[in-house]
Enzyme design. Structure first.
Site, PDB file in Angstrom:
ATOM      1  N   CYS A  98       3.791   9.465   0.907  1.00 42.52           N
ATOM      2  CA  CYS A  98       2.474   9.968   0.526  1.00 42.52           C
ATOM      3  C   CYS A  98       2.622  10.893  -0.682  1.00 42.52           C
ATOM      4  O   CYS A  98       3.335  11.900  -0.617  1.00 42.52           O
ATOM      5  CB  CYS A  98       1.854  10.732   1.698  1.00 42.52           C
ATOM      6  N   ARG A 151       0.839  -1.195   0.000  1.00 41.84           N
ATOM      7  CA  ARG A 151       0.000   0.000   0.000  1.00 41.84           C
ATOM      8  C   ARG A 151       0.882   1.257   0.000  1.00 41.84           C
ATOM      9  O   ARG A 151       1.013   1.927  -1.017  1.00 41.84           O
ATOM     10  CB  ARG A 151      -0.943  -0.039   1.231  1.00 41.84           C
TER      11      ARG A 151
HETATM   12  N1  COA Z   1     -12.927   4.417  -4.563  1.00 46.24           N
HETATM   13  C1  COA Z   1     -13.075   4.621  -5.888  1.00 46.24           C
HETATM   14  N2  COA Z   1     -13.558   5.745  -6.438  1.00 46.24           N
HETATM   15  C2  COA Z   1     -13.905   6.722  -5.579  1.00 46.24           C
HETATM   16  C3  COA Z   1     -13.799   6.583  -4.198  1.00 46.24           C
HETATM   17  C4  COA Z   1     -13.287   5.379  -3.697  1.00 46.24           C
HETATM   18  N3  COA Z   1     -13.118   5.175  -2.400  1.00 46.24           N
HETATM   19  N4  COA Z   1     -14.228   7.703  -3.617  1.00 46.24           N
HETATM   20  C5  COA Z   1     -14.608   8.534  -4.593  1.00 46.24           C
HETATM   21  N5  COA Z   1     -14.413   7.947  -5.785  1.00 46.24           N
HETATM   22  C6  COA Z   1     -14.717   8.493  -7.106  1.00 46.24           C
HETATM   23  C7  COA Z   1     -16.154   8.926  -7.207  1.00 46.24           C
HETATM   24  O1  COA Z   1     -16.956   7.855  -7.595  1.00 46.24           O
HETATM   25  C8  COA Z   1     -16.078  10.003  -8.248  1.00 46.24           C
HETATM   26  O2  COA Z   1     -16.006   9.376  -9.517  1.00 46.24           O
HETATM   27  P1  COA Z   1     -16.682  10.060 -10.816  1.00 46.24           P
HETATM   28  O3  COA Z   1     -16.059  11.399 -10.939  1.00 46.24           O
HETATM   29  O4  COA Z   1     -16.336   9.114 -11.909  1.00 46.24           O
HETATM   30  O5  COA Z   1     -18.145  10.124 -10.491  1.00 46.24           O
HETATM   31  C9  COA Z   1     -14.711  10.638  -8.014  1.00 46.24           C
HETATM   32  O6  COA Z   1     -13.933   9.662  -7.300  1.00 46.24           O
HETATM   33  C10 COA Z   1     -14.787  11.913  -7.210  1.00 46.24           C
HETATM   34  O7  COA Z   1     -15.509  11.662  -6.026  1.00 46.24           O
HETATM   35  P2  COA Z   1     -15.522  12.722  -4.830  1.00 46.24           P
HETATM   36  O8  COA Z   1     -16.329  12.173  -3.716  1.00 46.24           O
HETATM   37  O9  COA Z   1     -15.888  14.081  -5.372  1.00 46.24           O
HETATM   38  O10 COA Z   1     -14.046  12.669  -4.327  1.00 46.24           O
HETATM   39  P3  COA Z   1     -12.858  13.717  -4.462  1.00 46.24           P
HETATM   40  O11 COA Z   1     -12.533  14.000  -5.883  1.00 46.24           O
HETATM   41  O12 COA Z   1     -13.119  14.865  -3.566  1.00 46.24           O
HETATM   42  O13 COA Z   1     -11.667  12.839  -3.843  1.00 46.24           O
HETATM   43  C11 COA Z   1     -11.022  11.068  -2.365  1.00 46.24           C
HETATM   44  C12 COA Z   1     -11.720  12.392  -2.502  1.00 46.24           C
HETATM   45  C13 COA Z   1     -10.756  10.845  -0.898  1.00 46.24           C
HETATM   46  C14 COA Z   1     -11.890   9.974  -2.913  1.00 46.24           C
HETATM   47  C15 COA Z   1      -9.696  11.099  -3.169  1.00 46.24           C
HETATM   48  O14 COA Z   1      -9.012  12.279  -2.891  1.00 46.24           O
HETATM   49  C16 COA Z   1      -8.811   9.926  -2.849  1.00 46.24           C
HETATM   50  O15 COA Z   1      -9.119   8.803  -3.143  1.00 46.24           O
HETATM   51  N6  COA Z   1      -7.635  10.190  -2.234  1.00 46.24           N
HETATM   52  C17 COA Z   1      -6.686   9.149  -1.903  1.00 46.24           C
HETATM   53  C18 COA Z   1      -5.607   9.729  -1.089  1.00 46.24           C
HETATM   54  C19 COA Z   1      -4.601   8.682  -0.710  1.00 46.24           C
HETATM   55  O16 COA Z   1      -4.778   7.501  -0.899  1.00 46.24           O
HETATM   56  N7  COA Z   1      -3.472   9.162  -0.189  1.00 46.24           N
HETATM   57  C20 COA Z   1      -2.408   8.319   0.206  1.00 46.24           C
HETATM   58  C21 COA Z   1      -2.646   7.632   1.507  1.00 46.24           C
HETATM   59  S1  COA Z   1      -2.005   8.548   2.849  1.00 46.24           S
HETATM   60 ZN    ZN Z   2       3.125   6.271   5.298  1.00 45.19          ZN
END
Ligand code: COA
Ligand code: ZN
Length: 324
Positions: free
Chosen positions: A241, A15
């Protein structure tokens, strides 16, 4: 050797490690990596994250990865989830332990999951309420930037305890304190972990250190000395990250296992197998430097490397007689 002082090492390479690798690692290679990690004796492995594939394209094949590993016996697989959508997908795939993540620092939270801390806490509540009714899963929290934030600097212990109280009040039983960008030092780790253990005896605390500035193992040892027994680590020392400038690798699993083994603290992990996993990692990520010191230097020629500590001449590791 089994003692009450054994440690649990949680492998986060698949991860934290892979999320920071630019090249997409093929599904079969991810599955093979995780299977090899399990075969080396690791009992808990973070398989990846159910996040938006736009945010982290590396995890767009999570469903397929989990399908390839979930039947492995004797290993607990967890996954990071940022919201209910991710939690539901994770549970559907067979993951039993969900790790909801958010940051102690508001600005890192906004950068990482694009919402305020308050919204994240609400999100945690929503997952808990919904999933409790839907599936028998364990819900834990990884709290990022506990030991410092690239945008806001250091947090006070009071700020840390206040956020932990909010999480504890929701009935969460396990919290990982994360040094997301390697700001922590042993004295600070001592102060924070001692306060957490004292104020929240009902919570199991784990620690997650990045070795960005070389203090990862020192921090882990200080946490061990004050009573922490759960440690995240990433094979090869991969990690970081993508939403925190300057982030670099986790403490390497090889180095952490080596330290504990040499101290006579059993980990249950076979060093030879683990070092074979590092070599496999090198094979599938040819351009990536593995920062693990033990991988680079190899084991001392006089040491055996199995899960039981000891040397070929029958002498115990130094100082085996001591109660830790
Ligand atoms: N899994 C898959 N797709 C996801 C999801 C999830 N958990 N959560 C949201 N999405 C998708 C939505 O379905 C949407 O898709 P669409 O545009 O095709 O309809 C899109 O992402 C945007 O959704 P939204 O709720 O507006 O999210 P966002 O754009 O504000 O992003 C997160 C928020 C949290 C989902 C995103 O920033 C993210 O996944 N971040 C990961 C950060 C990470 O892993 N960092 C490292 C670990 S420390
Ligand atoms: Zn870490």
């Amino acid at each position: 050797m089994k003692t009450g002082h054994d440690v649990a090492i949680i492998e986060v390479g698949p991860r934290d490690g892979l999320q920071n690798v630019a090249a997409f690692v093929e599904t079969a290679q991810k599955v093979s990596l995780i299977r090899r990690l399990a075969a080396s004796g690791l009992k808990e492995i973070q398989a990846g994250a159910f996040v938006s594939p736009r945010a982290i394209p590396q995890f767009r094949d999570m469903k397929e990865v989990v399908a390839g590993i979930i039947a492995l016996p004797k290993v607990r697989f967890s996954a990071l989830v940022p919201n209910l959508q991710g939690a539901r997908e994770a549970v559907k795939s067979g993951i039993e332990k969900l790790i909801f993540f958010f940051s102690l620092s508001e600005s890192h939270n906004l950068n990482n999951v694009r919402q305020t801390k308050e919204a994240s806490l609400k999100g945690l509540e929503v997952i808990q309420k919904n999933l409790a009714a839907e599936a028998p899963v364990e819900l834990c929290v990884a709290l990022a930037t506990v030991f410092g934030c690239p945008f806001e600097g250091y947090m006070t212990t009071d700020q840390i305890l206040k956020d932990i109280e909010k999480i504890a009040n929701m009935g969460i039983k396990e919290i990982t304190l994360c040094d997301t960008v390697g700001f922590g030092n042993p004295r600070q780790v001592e102060e924070v972990t001692v306060a957490c253990l004292k104020d929240f005896p009902e919570i199991t605390f784990a620690v997650h250190f990045h070795n960005t500035r070389g203090l990862g193992l020192a921090n882990a040892l200080r946490a061990y000395d004050v009573g922490i027994r759960r440690f995240d680590a990433a094979v090869g020392g991969l990690g970081g990250c993508p939403f925190a400038p300057g982030a670099s690798g986790n403490i390497a699993t090889e180095d952490l296992v080596f330290m504990f083994n040499e101290m006579g603290i059993p980990t249950g992990i076979d060093m030879d197998s683990l070092l074979n996993v590092s070599s496999y990692l090198k094979e599938i990520l040819p351009g990536v430097i593995l920062s693990s010191a033990v991988y680079q230097a190899g084991l001392p020629k006089t040491q055996t490397s199995g899960p039981e500590c000891g040397t070929p001449n029958g002498n115990p590791p130094f100082p085996a007689h001591q109660e830790w």
